[in-house]
Motif scaffolding. Structure first.
Motif, PDB file in Angstrom:
ATOM      1  N   PHE A   8       0.889  -1.167   0.000  1.00 54.93           N
ATOM      2  CA  PHE A   8       0.000   0.000   0.000  1.00 54.93           C
ATOM      3  C   PHE A   8       0.917   1.204   0.000  1.00 54.93           C
ATOM      4  CE2 PHE A   8      -2.729  -3.086   2.346  1.00 54.93           C
ATOM      5  CZ  PHE A   8      -3.784  -3.103   1.457  1.00 54.93           C
TER       6      PHE A   8
ATOM      7  N   LEU B 236       4.064   1.201   2.214  1.00 57.30           N
ATOM      8  CA  LEU B 236       3.916   0.169   3.249  1.00 57.30           C
ATOM      9  C   LEU B 236       3.805  -1.211   2.602  1.00 57.30           C
ATOM     10  CD1 LEU B 236       2.971  -0.370   6.405  1.00 57.30           C
ATOM     11  CD2 LEU B 236       0.786  -0.680   5.264  1.00 57.30           C
TER      12      LEU B 236
ATOM     13  N   ALA C 262       2.473  -4.534   3.186  1.00 56.30           N
ATOM     14  CA  ALA C 262       1.573  -5.199   4.133  1.00 56.30           C
ATOM     15  C   ALA C 262       1.806  -6.701   4.136  1.00 56.30           C
ATOM     16  CB  ALA C 262       0.122  -4.886   3.795  1.00 56.30           C
TER      17      ALA C 262
ATOM     18  N   PRO D  16      -0.206 -10.845  15.309  1.00 57.53           N
ATOM     19  CA  PRO D  16      -0.762  -9.668  15.972  1.00 57.53           C
ATOM     20  C   PRO D  16      -1.532  -8.803  14.983  1.00 57.53           C
ATOM     21  CG  PRO D  16       1.603  -9.426  15.666  1.00 57.53           C
ATOM     22  CD  PRO D  16       1.257 -10.819  15.258  1.00 57.53           C
ATOM     23  N   SER D  17      -2.343  -7.927  15.504  1.00 54.98           N
ATOM     24  CA  SER D  17      -3.146  -7.064  14.653  1.00 54.98           C
ATOM     25  C   SER D  17      -2.248  -6.184  13.781  1.00 54.98           C
ATOM     26  CB  SER D  17      -4.036  -6.225  15.572  1.00 54.98           C
ATOM     27  OG  SER D  17      -4.498  -5.119  14.886  1.00 54.98           O
ATOM     28  N   GLY D  18      -2.601  -6.057  12.519  1.00 52.53           N
ATOM     29  CA  GLY D  18      -1.820  -5.217  11.604  1.00 52.53           C
ATOM     30  C   GLY D  18      -0.675  -5.937  10.926  1.00 52.53           C
ATOM     31  N   CYS D  19      -0.564  -7.254  11.130  1.00 50.49           N
ATOM     32  CA  CYS D  19       0.584  -7.952  10.541  1.00 50.49           C
ATOM     33  C   CYS D  19       0.318  -8.381   9.096  1.00 50.49           C
ATOM     34  CB  CYS D  19       0.959  -9.166  11.389  1.00 50.49           C
ATOM     35  SG  CYS D  19      -0.249 -10.477  11.278  1.00 50.49           S
ATOM     36  N   GLY D  20      -0.907  -8.177   8.619  1.00 54.03           N
ATOM     37  CA  GLY D  20      -1.175  -8.470   7.209  1.00 54.03           C
ATOM     38  C   GLY D  20      -2.037  -9.702   6.967  1.00 54.03           C
ATOM     39  N   LYS D  21      -2.645 -10.259   7.995  1.00 48.43           N
ATOM     40  CA  LYS D  21      -3.454 -11.468   7.822  1.00 48.43           C
ATOM     41  C   LYS D  21      -4.634 -11.215   6.885  1.00 48.43           C
ATOM     42  CE  LYS D  21      -4.500 -11.569  12.218  1.00 48.43           C
ATOM     43  NZ  LYS D  21      -3.844 -10.377  12.770  1.00 48.43           N
ATOM     44  N   THR D  22      -5.376 -10.150   7.184  1.00 45.14           N
ATOM     45  CA  THR D  22      -6.549  -9.848   6.368  1.00 45.14           C
ATOM     46  C   THR D  22      -6.141  -9.591   4.924  1.00 45.14           C
ATOM     47  OG1 THR D  22      -7.701  -8.938   8.259  1.00 45.14           O
ATOM     48  CG2 THR D  22      -8.476  -8.246   6.110  1.00 45.14           C
ATOM     49  N   THR D  23      -5.023  -8.918   4.749  1.00 46.04           N
ATOM     50  CA  THR D  23      -4.581  -8.600   3.398  1.00 46.04           C
ATOM     51  C   THR D  23      -4.280  -9.874   2.605  1.00 46.04           C
ATOM     52  OG1 THR D  23      -3.672  -6.571   4.304  1.00 46.04           O
ATOM     53  CG2 THR D  23      -3.005  -7.160   2.073  1.00 46.04           C
TER      54      THR D  23
HETATM   55  N1  LIG Z   1      -6.622  -0.450   1.996  1.00 46.78           N
HETATM   56  C1  LIG Z   1      -5.487  -0.196   2.710  1.00 46.78           C
HETATM   57  N2  LIG Z   1      -4.787   0.925   2.449  1.00 46.78           N
HETATM   58  C2  LIG Z   1      -3.645   1.184   3.144  1.00 46.78           C
HETATM   59  N3  LIG Z   1      -3.135   0.405   4.093  1.00 46.78           N
HETATM   60  C3  LIG Z   1      -3.787  -0.728   4.407  1.00 46.78           C
HETATM   61  C4  LIG Z   1      -5.011  -1.079   3.733  1.00 46.78           C
HETATM   62  N4  LIG Z   1      -5.447  -2.253   4.240  1.00 46.78           N
HETATM   63  C5  LIG Z   1      -4.562  -2.602   5.185  1.00 46.78           C
HETATM   64  N5  LIG Z   1      -3.561  -1.698   5.285  1.00 46.78           N
HETATM   65  C6  LIG Z   1      -2.393  -1.778   6.179  1.00 46.78           C
HETATM   66  O1  LIG Z   1      -1.756  -3.016   5.950  1.00 46.78           O
HETATM   67  C7  LIG Z   1      -1.331  -3.568   7.174  1.00 46.78           C
HETATM   68  C8  LIG Z   1      -1.905  -4.941   7.359  1.00 46.78           C
HETATM   69  O2  LIG Z   1      -3.287  -4.835   7.541  1.00 46.78           O
HETATM   70  P1  LIG Z   1      -4.229  -6.091   7.779  1.00 46.78           P
HETATM   71  O3  LIG Z   1      -3.979  -7.082   6.702  1.00 46.78           O
HETATM   72  O4  LIG Z   1      -5.609  -5.593   7.907  1.00 46.78           O
HETATM   73  O5  LIG Z   1      -3.708  -6.650   9.172  1.00 46.78           O
HETATM   74  P2  LIG Z   1      -4.401  -7.713  10.135  1.00 46.78           P
HETATM   75  O6  LIG Z   1      -5.593  -8.287   9.462  1.00 46.78           O
HETATM   76  O7  LIG Z   1      -3.338  -8.702  10.382  1.00 46.78           O
HETATM   77  O8  LIG Z   1      -4.753  -6.986  11.376  1.00 46.78           O
HETATM   78  C9  LIG Z   1      -1.739  -2.602   8.270  1.00 46.78           C
HETATM   79  O9  LIG Z   1      -0.625  -1.819   8.590  1.00 46.78           O
HETATM   80  C10 LIG Z   1      -2.804  -1.771   7.633  1.00 46.78           C
HETATM   81  O10 LIG Z   1      -2.785  -0.480   8.167  1.00 46.78           O
END
Ligand SMILES: Nc1ncnc2c1ncn2[C@@H]1O[C@H](COP(=O)(O)OP(=O)(O)O)[C@@H](O)[C@H]1O
Ligand SMILES: [Mg+2]
Lengths: 582, 363
Positions: B14, B17, B19, B38-45
């Motif tokens: 992103f 960054l 991710a 941990p939260s923010g490590c990129g799992k959802t991505t």
């Molecule tokens: N659409 C987006 N635009 C910019 N940054 C993003 C976006 N989605 C996620 N991020 C960043 O990517 C990183 C990983 O996010 P995410 O995958 O949601 O983490 P998790 O699910 O592990 O908590 C975070 O730092 C988040 O801020």
């Protein structure tokens, strides 16, 4: 960690996703509509004011500023708008304070009455004041026997205050109910006096809301046409001067020049309002409001009485116009009659309507129903089209801006909120200049009126759509897509049902605007296309005040009917949180 | 080979960054994989790239031998369960479940049958006519689960599906998810930041940190042999010591532990990690004689926390805090109390050694 070798697998090539394709096409369509029906007319006005033939010139501006009578319209506009802004903002602030910060009884009634001006054309305020304080006013002629009358600046200011009141109130009400009242309580518990708390805590915390309400009132007043045209008398303001120059003297170039001059304060006030509203909302905390302490008896009484003042005025306005349409000769002969509802022959026909009634009605009744009521029927039809079209277009625009966010989404957003900055009368003139061309086949038809009203009121529709769509969790839409739904199914089965309430309230808003707007469409009516709200102006100019009242009453009844119908359909009061711009 | 899902060098940026940072993984058909981090490590991505809601910056998502990077989400036939349930509020339970079937133009009769089947899976037959708002959080998530399963997706992806629920229901529902997975033999990818959840349900766990996969393995491997001090710290609880190693000794402060791990790093600055339940606690004077004397330290019990079957002791050794878990029965037998002086024994084989470079600043 399992590191795999590179696959030799076949890549599935990207089909042009139907989603992106649809988004692109829809956005292109909306952009085209906004550019062609909003930017292009404004561009034509600017061009006409700065050019003579091919030559760039300031001639028009020089003749405007050197003609004392014309130039006075600018100072007059600024004076009445400034006065209205100060008075309305103060009145509405304390009214909102009473509704949000005290425990007075009857808040619901106060709120409802204060929103009444939205359901009528702005001209109603002028009509009522004339009936009460005009040359033949109830008070001036009949009760006090004085020669003083309200025509001119005073009349405009009083009428505009009443007209703008609900608009300012909405903003201030939102602001004051959102600002945390615990701040006030904390200050008082620290020993600050009530007055000091008000000055040091309440006022500063609402400052953006107050300023944004003021900017909105200024914008509404300086762009209004209905009030000054009936009650201004010889007191000319920018909006009426544009009309004078164009319709009275066919001086389109001067009309365009004054339009550009009017655009400046109007756009500035709009930008200020927009900026301040954003700031004001940023301050709003999502916390639930704590319980309101019961107000002391004195405060309660004072605010109850205070709140009745504007409400009484508003009720008097409506009652006066209503009554004025039923009495024989105001203010001399108060016996009741329906004769003012038999309008003088206005000419004009309504498609279908006229044919239908003329086919079996005869004589007097045929004249009244089939012909004389044609403008009302036209207005109704146009309002229905505007309601449906406006609500659909603004929902689509909001959906694209808020949910789809394609490239160029910012441009669409900017163009969508811009119409509120452009005065209706300017837009109307722009339409004549841009579209009065033989090859432009919809000019002079209903369609141009419909498009004009939709465009002029686009801003509020889009903003309320966006606010509503924001509340839909992104994952709901993704759930539908992941279950295999295509973009159209997703929109129709999932997104639309969730925005239905906003959609219906947008429909109501567009309908009301279409029924009541005057300034935007006064340049677009013709012998063929007549509208009820415009007929009020013409009836009044012809000296048929009572019939103007009757026409106004009919419009109000139609709008009320629509509100009741919407209430029955959606189970909600559609008027809440709605305000008119332009 | 079944219909495997493979991530190859998968990366998401992103802006500046990163991710998700060049990750590789092969998931077998029918496997239950957990992404833990941990939260923010990129799992959802990672999950969103698999589902197609997020574009891939670099690398490939391969399903059944085909690169599907550019396939639109509705063509992927992957089911998703969201943390926020994402049920359609305007539809009943039944209509929610039928949605994915109707858009596939399945005949009415089959839809009805399938909906019944799905409702039976979660035992919510009686709720079919209710709207989501009328259900509890746990019930809503059950509906969301079978709604995603109804069209028989190739893979089911769940993004922290239980984290909005309270603890008790969470435990019950995760057992239910596990049961469904075993019954249906469906490939599932389950994202969570709760290590206990991950260890208890997954066939394999992927531990993520800062967009990278730190360790992939069976839950037991991850717990017993964390390959880095990050994993040791994030998965379960660990006590850490900083020290320097020579042969089978690690010098930390004025103490010197004997260790039995023979692998690298064999010398230099290291971290020593030990799980709380591996530390043995004795009352002064009751120490068995056969223990390695250098691995015995004296301390004082600061805090006693009952965790149910186990007791967590926070022990102060020369001003440093250390955590030890012992089973409740032993706690009672050994007559331990708060404020009491105790002797701690660190079995040499219980220490795991990590190179210092991996993670600075753990005390
Ligand atoms: N659409 C987006 N635009 C910019 N940054 C993003 C976006 N989605 C996620 N991020 C960043 O990517 C990183 C990983 O996010 P995410 O995958 O949601 O983490 P998790 O699910 O592990 O908590 C975070 O730092 C988040 O801020
Ligand atoms: Mg996440």
């Amino acid at each position: 960690m399992s590191r795999t070798e590179t696959t030799q697998g076949l890549t599935i090539s990207a089909p042009i996703s139907s989603d992106r394709w649809l988004t692109g096409v829809t956005m292109g369509f909306l952009l085209a509509v906004l550019i062609f029906f909003m930017l292009y007319p404004v561009y034509d006005i600017c061009k006409l004011s700065f050019f003579r033939g091919e030559k760039l010139t300031l001639e028009n501006y020089i003749s405007y500023f050197t003609n004392p009578r014309m130039f006075r319209s600018l100072t007059n506009s600024l004076i009445v708008s400034g006065a209205t802004t100060v008075i309305t903002t103060i009145l509405a602030f304390f009214f909102a304070y009473g509704l949000t910060r005290t425990t007075i009884p009857g808040k619901g009634i106060f709120y409802t009455i204060s929103t009444l001006p939205l359901i009528a054309p702005s001209i109603i305020q002028g009509l009522a004041l004339i009936l009460l304080f005009g040359k033949n006013g109830l008070f001036t002629r009949y009760l006090l026997h004085t020669d003083w009358n309200i025509y001119g600046a005073t009349g405009i200011i009083v009428a505009e205050c009443l007209y703008c009141f609900p608009n300012a109130l909405f903003i201030l009400y939102t602001t004051l109910s959102a600002v945390d009242t615990r701040l006030d309580e904390a200050a008082q518990s620290l020993g600050a006096s009530a007055l000091k708390t008000f000055y040091k805590v309440t006022l500063p915390s609402a400052k953006y809301g107050i300023a944004s309400a003021a900017a909105l009132v200024f914008n509404l007043t300086i762009t209004d046409f209905g009030v000054p045209v009936v009650i201004g008398g010889n007191y000319n303001v920018l909006a009426t001067e544009i009309y004078q120059q164009v319709i009275g003297m066919q001086r389109f170039n001067l009309g365009a020049t004054i339009s550009v001059i009017l655009l400046i304060p109007s756009v500035a006030a709009f930008l200020l309002n927009y900026y301040l509203t954003k700031k004001s909302y940023a301050l709003i905390s999502g916390q639930a409001r704590p319980f309101l302490q019961p107000s002391r008896p004195f405060k309660k009484w004072a605010f109850t009485i205070y709140c009745w003042i504007p409400c009484t005025f508003i009720l008097i306005v409506f009652a006066t116009v209503f009554l004025g349409s039923f009495v024989k000769v105001w203010p001399y002969d108060f016996s009741l009659t329906l004769k003012h509802y038999n309008f003088p022959s206005l000419g004009g026909v309504a498609p279908l309507w006229t044919k239908f009634w003329a086919s079996f009605l005869k004589g007097e009744w045929q004249a009244i129903i089939a012909y004389k009521y044609a403008p009302i029927w036209n207005s109704l039809w146009i309002s229905i089209f505007v309601a449906v079209g406006g609500a659909c277009l603004t929902l689509l625009a909001g959906y694209i801006v808020e949910k789809k966010k394609p490239k160029g989404e910012q441009v669409l957003y900017t163009l969508s909120v811009l119409p509120a900055a452009i005065p209706g009368i300017v837009m109307g003139l722009g339409y004549i200049l841009a579209f009065n061309k033989p090859y432009f086949f919809i000019y002079g038809t209903f369609w141009i009126v419909i498009i004009n009203i939709i465009i002029c009121n686009f801003t509020l529709g889009v903003l309320s759509s966006i606010a509503n769509l924001k509340q839909i969790d992104k994952s709901i839409e993704e759930a539908a897509v992941s279950l295999g739904a295509n973009p159209i199914t997703t929109f129709a089965r999932v997104v639309f049902p969730l925005t239905k309430t906003a959609f219906f309230s947008n429909m109501t808003f567009f309908f009301m605007r279409a029924m009541t707007t005057i300034s935007a469409v006064i340049f677009l009516v013709s012998a063929k296309v007549k509208l009820a709200a415009i007929e009020i102006v013409f009836l009044d100019i012809d000296g048929r005040t009572a019939s103007a009242n009757a026409m106004c009453t009919i419009i109000i009844l139609i709008v009320v009917g629509m509100l009741v119908a919407m209430r029955l359909i959606t189970g909600r009061t559609a008027l809440k949180g709605m305000s008119a711009t332009t | 080979m079944g219909r495997n899902l493979r991530l190859e060098n998968l990366t998401k940026k992103f802006g500046t960054l990163t991710a998700v940072d060049h990750v590789d993984l092969e998931i077998e058909e029918g496997e239950f994989i957990c992404f833990l981090g941990p939260s923010g490590c990129g799992k959802t991505t990672v999950l969103r790239m698999i589902t197609g809601f997020e574009t891939v910056t670099e690398g490939k998502v391969i399903f059944d031998g085909r690169v599907i990077n550019n396939l639109i989400p509705q063509k992927r036939e992957f089911g998703i369960v969201f943390q926020s349930y994402a049920l359609f509020p305007n539809m009943t339970v039944e209509e929610n479940i039928a949605f994915g079937l109707k858009v596939r133009k399945m005949p009415k009769k089959e839809v009805a049958e399938r909906v019944d089947q799905m409702l039976d899976l979660i035992g919510l037959r009686d709720w079919r006519k209710l709207y989501p708002a009328q259900l509890s959080g746990g019930q809503q998530q059950r509906v969301a689960l079978v709604r995603a399963l109804a069209p028989n997706p190739q893979v089911l992806l769940l993004d922290e599906p239980l984290s909005a629920l309270d603890a008790k229901i969470r435990v019950r529902l995760r057992a239910e998810v596990k049961r469904l997975q075993q019954e249906l033999k469906k490939t599932m990818i389950y994202v969570t930041h709760d290590q206990e959840e991950a260890l208890s349900i997954a066939d394999r766990v992927v531990v993520m940190e800062a967009g990278q996969f730190r360790q992939v393995g069976k839950p037991i491997e991850i717990y017993q042999c964390p390959n880095s001090s990050f994993v040791a710290d994030f998965v379960g609880t660990s006590n850490f010591f900083k020290g320097s190693r020579y042969e089978d000794r690690v010098k930390t402060g004025k103490r010197e532990f004997k260790i039995s791990q023979s692998g690298p790093p064999t010398e230099g600055e290291v971290f020593l990690a030990i799980r709380p339940e591996k530390i043995e606690v004795f009352k002064e004077g009751t120490l068995p004689s056969a223990l390695e004397p250098s691995n015995v330290i004296s301390g004082k019990i600061d805090v006693v926390t009952f965790l149910g079957a186990a007791v967590r002791l926070t022990i102060n050794i020369d001003g440093e805090e250390l955590i030890s878990d012992i089973i409740e029965k032993e706690f009672a037998q050994r007559q331990l109390k708060q404020g009491e002086k105790v002797l701690l024994y660190f079995p040499p084989e219980a220490f795991i050694v990590y190179p210092m470079t991996q993670r600075e600043g753990i005390s």
